[in-house]
Scaffold this active site. Sequence first.
Site, PDB file in Angstrom:
ATOM      1  N   LYS A   1       0.845  -1.196   0.000  1.00  0.00           N
ATOM      2  CA  LYS A   1       0.000   0.000   0.000  1.00  0.00           C
ATOM      3  C   LYS A   1       0.881   1.247   0.000  1.00  0.00           C
ATOM      4  O   LYS A   1       2.078   1.169   0.322  1.00  0.00           O
ATOM      5  CB  LYS A   1      -0.889  -0.010   1.248  1.00  0.00           C
ATOM      6  N   TYR A  53      13.136  32.051   4.939  1.00  0.00           N
ATOM      7  CA  TYR A  53      11.856  32.682   5.290  1.00  0.00           C
ATOM      8  C   TYR A  53      11.764  33.018   6.781  1.00  0.00           C
ATOM      9  O   TYR A  53      12.294  32.284   7.618  1.00  0.00           O
ATOM     10  CB  TYR A  53      10.705  31.729   4.950  1.00  0.00           C
TER      11      TYR A  53
HETATM   12  C1  PLP Z   1      -0.212  -1.614   7.067  1.00  0.00           C
HETATM   13  C2  PLP Z   1      -0.801  -2.825   7.629  1.00  0.00           C
HETATM   14  C3  PLP Z   1      -0.004  -3.919   8.008  1.00  0.00           C
HETATM   15  C4  PLP Z   1       1.494  -3.882   8.025  1.00  0.00           C
HETATM   16  O1  PLP Z   1       1.939  -3.236   9.182  1.00  0.00           O
HETATM   17  P1  PLP Z   1       3.493  -3.008   9.489  1.00  0.00           P
HETATM   18  O2  PLP Z   1       3.520  -2.437  10.839  1.00  0.00           O
HETATM   19  O3  PLP Z   1       3.974  -2.073   8.466  1.00  0.00           O
HETATM   20  O4  PLP Z   1       4.120  -4.338   9.389  1.00  0.00           O
HETATM   21  C5  PLP Z   1      -0.644  -5.075   8.388  1.00  0.00           C
HETATM   22  N1  PLP Z   1      -1.996  -5.148   8.427  1.00  0.00           N
HETATM   23  C6  PLP Z   1      -2.774  -4.108   8.106  1.00  0.00           C
HETATM   24  C7  PLP Z   1      -4.246  -4.256   8.192  1.00  0.00           C
HETATM   25  C8  PLP Z   1      -2.218  -2.909   7.706  1.00  0.00           C
HETATM   26  O5  PLP Z   1      -3.004  -1.879   7.402  1.00  0.00           O
END
Ligand code: PLP
Length: 818
Positions: free
Chosen positions: A489, A713
């Site tokens: 993702k 800035y």
């Molecule tokens: C992002 C996510 C993971 C992975 O988590 P990490 O801490 O990056 O290993 C696992 N399960 C779900 C539902 C997630 O949204």
Amino acid sequence: MLTFQELVSITKGEALQYKQSLPIVQLLTDSRKLSQPGSTLFFAIKGRWNDGHTYLKQLFKQGVRQFVVESLTEAEAQQLYPEANIIWVPNSMEALQAAAAWHRAQFQIPVVAITGSNGKTIVKEWLSQVLSSEEQVVKSPRSYNSQVGVPLSVWQLEANHTFAVFEAGISLPGEMEKLQRIIQPTIGIFTNIGTAHDGGFTSQEQKVEEKLKLFQEVELLIYSSDYTLLHEAVQQKNISSLTWSKKQEADVKITDITAAGHKSIVVYTYQGQKQRLSIPFTDEASIENALHCLSMLLYRNLPLHEIQNRLDKLHPVAMRLEMKEAINGCYLIDDTYNNDLAGLKIALDLLASQPKQRKHTLILSDLLESGLQQEKLYTHVAELVTARGVERLIGIGPTIQAHAAKFSGETAFYSSTTDFLQQFQLSSFRNEVILVKGARVFEFEKIVQAFQQKVHGTVLEVNLDALVHNLNFYRSKLTPDTRLMVMVKAFAYGSGSFEVANLLQFHRVDYLAVAYADEGVQLREHGITLPIMVMNPSPDSFAKLKQNNLEPEIYSLEQLQQLVFSLTEGESINIHLKLDTGMHRLGFTAEDFTELFALLRQHPQAKVVSAFSHLAGADEALHNDFSRMQIDTFRTLVAAVEEALGYKVTKHILNSAGIVRFPEHHLDMARLGIGIYGVEATGSEQESLRPVSMLKTTVSQVKSIKAGETVGYSRKGFAEHDKIIATIAIGYADGYDRRFSNGVGEVIIKGKRAPIIGNVCMDMCMVDVTGIEVKAGDEVIVFGPQLTLVELAARIGTIPYELLTNVSTRVKRVFYAE
Ligand SMILES: *Cc1c(COP(=O)(O)O)cnc(C)c1O
């Protein structure tokens, strides 16, 4: 040539079936690297997470007729592989090694083995550079130095070779003896011993002891006696040696090394004579590598002027094979530093592993392969190019042009790189993966430049080998039956979704997960065929899900109703049920179950393939009790789900931190996220992971400011004394957080840390480089191995996840393999 009958006796195996006399030319251990089935012998090796036997049927179908197997009965052999020659052995890996050892023993030439913590590949490449004028050198391809890589390297030995250089690398005790039996080196080089933490060994002593087993029968070992631990161990073992040292008496006693421009002048005494030579490098690692080569040339009794000649020709070895986006939707694999047959094979494997959505194109220069007859060489290259599925070939150089007739399909030939660049319409390249593979003299970097998209100064470099290393670390932690879903993702946590997904597909993970349907569609468009879970599918994306075979996470009754409503007669879809066990984000609770189960029973076309939950505090030990409570609740809820459905579903709850923290609860699958990108979220095993990404930019301008003046800035940067500052090409629009303003953040320039001065601007920021020698164009490291995401996140009170995913898409990603 090795025959089937010999192979049976060498491997101490049994002939399960012998049907026809066939040549054994190629040894194969990875079914994806098949090129000439008719003369291939496949070893079905049982690895930790993969079993070669799975690919027997497919290879048989592709024409392979020679197999070495561990688990197959005579009846199965007869029924499934009727015309094949098959040997049964107790251990296929050992059989491969035995075959290679036998092959090695057929040759009476000097064979150099190289081991050590660093520099193995460079010393190997350099030795072949300095010896190629009088020897036909065979060497390990890239860094083929493992238990499988070494046998495949040694197998390349042919009658025309007069000198061999192989590297050997180990990670566990017991491995080196095996490599010694395969390489049977006559000369050794021990490059150095690093201080890096080495998981497999109890101490440095044990590691040195183990590595020295490679040299137990050499006539000479070259090493630097400045490594005391190594020196003592060699002396104790009475291995005859040629040592060099900067500190004490040695065969080659180095008395002075002085930098002079781009060179280093080395003064040394050898056999009572004091000499001076120059080496075309100034950094310490290159000098060490060059001194090993110098020792070899001295041992070979070359006259001084000749040694100098050879050392002058040493050139840097590009250790990486880069992949990057190019013009017109093309993708470039940049391998422009050498072009021998072994290197070509490896690069072609990488090309072949790219999805077929893009056309596969190869731009290839003349091969500078020593020894082989041109006729035979180009026939072989042409076969290889066809077998690897190259759809378009562009040959550059007089020799490949002379052999143009051997290549079939879409081809074009040019006598030189300049010719190509002048005549060719770059616009005729569209949506292709282009492998650019040329020997140095052809200056193919000019072609790469022509194809490359304009890079603005900032790039995120992604190390694909490190990703694979981290993947394998988590696999080694997993209970054997537990499957693995990898979270890609958010653009694969900022690392580049399609490239990462393609690598994961190649390495056979079980599932991928994305947040939105569009991310999944994009992966499908790039040829990703793995099952993909979509965690946040909106009702208007359901059509896309179905068209692209994406599997939604379902977390509410309303959403499930909308989904089943969208299904037409006869349509079905795989879904993943999200259960809320305490995170209180998305998911069903026990209260929803009566209605949920009724709906699911009513609509069996929504098939529940998995049920899962997410831990709220797996990264912190503080929440262990809460996590265990969540896991317990999950087990109870999911049992009710399975009972109601009347079938089993895949159960998963652990993220990266959970995999490390709760080995007893791996269940059917685990969801790996941040860990594969190089951050170990519990903090206890960070050492076992390799950093994956490095964010780099460049210096745009350097200026001096006077005490009392301000920078940037709101005039927030104040010079309490005279300063030198550098403006660097990264700002908050690139994802460089504005909270790094005013000294909170630091970057690395020329190996030194430089604090941010003033506020971070949109596209730029200023750093204090007083005391560091900096000029416009210099490289700046924003994060990487020396300045970790963990440290930077802590400085601004956030987590590495945020820093990684914030790197803007306008920052170009460059992927590389070592
Ligand atoms: C992002 C996510 C993971 C992975 O988590 P990490 O801490 O990056 O290993 C696992 N399960 C779900 C539902 C997630 O949204």
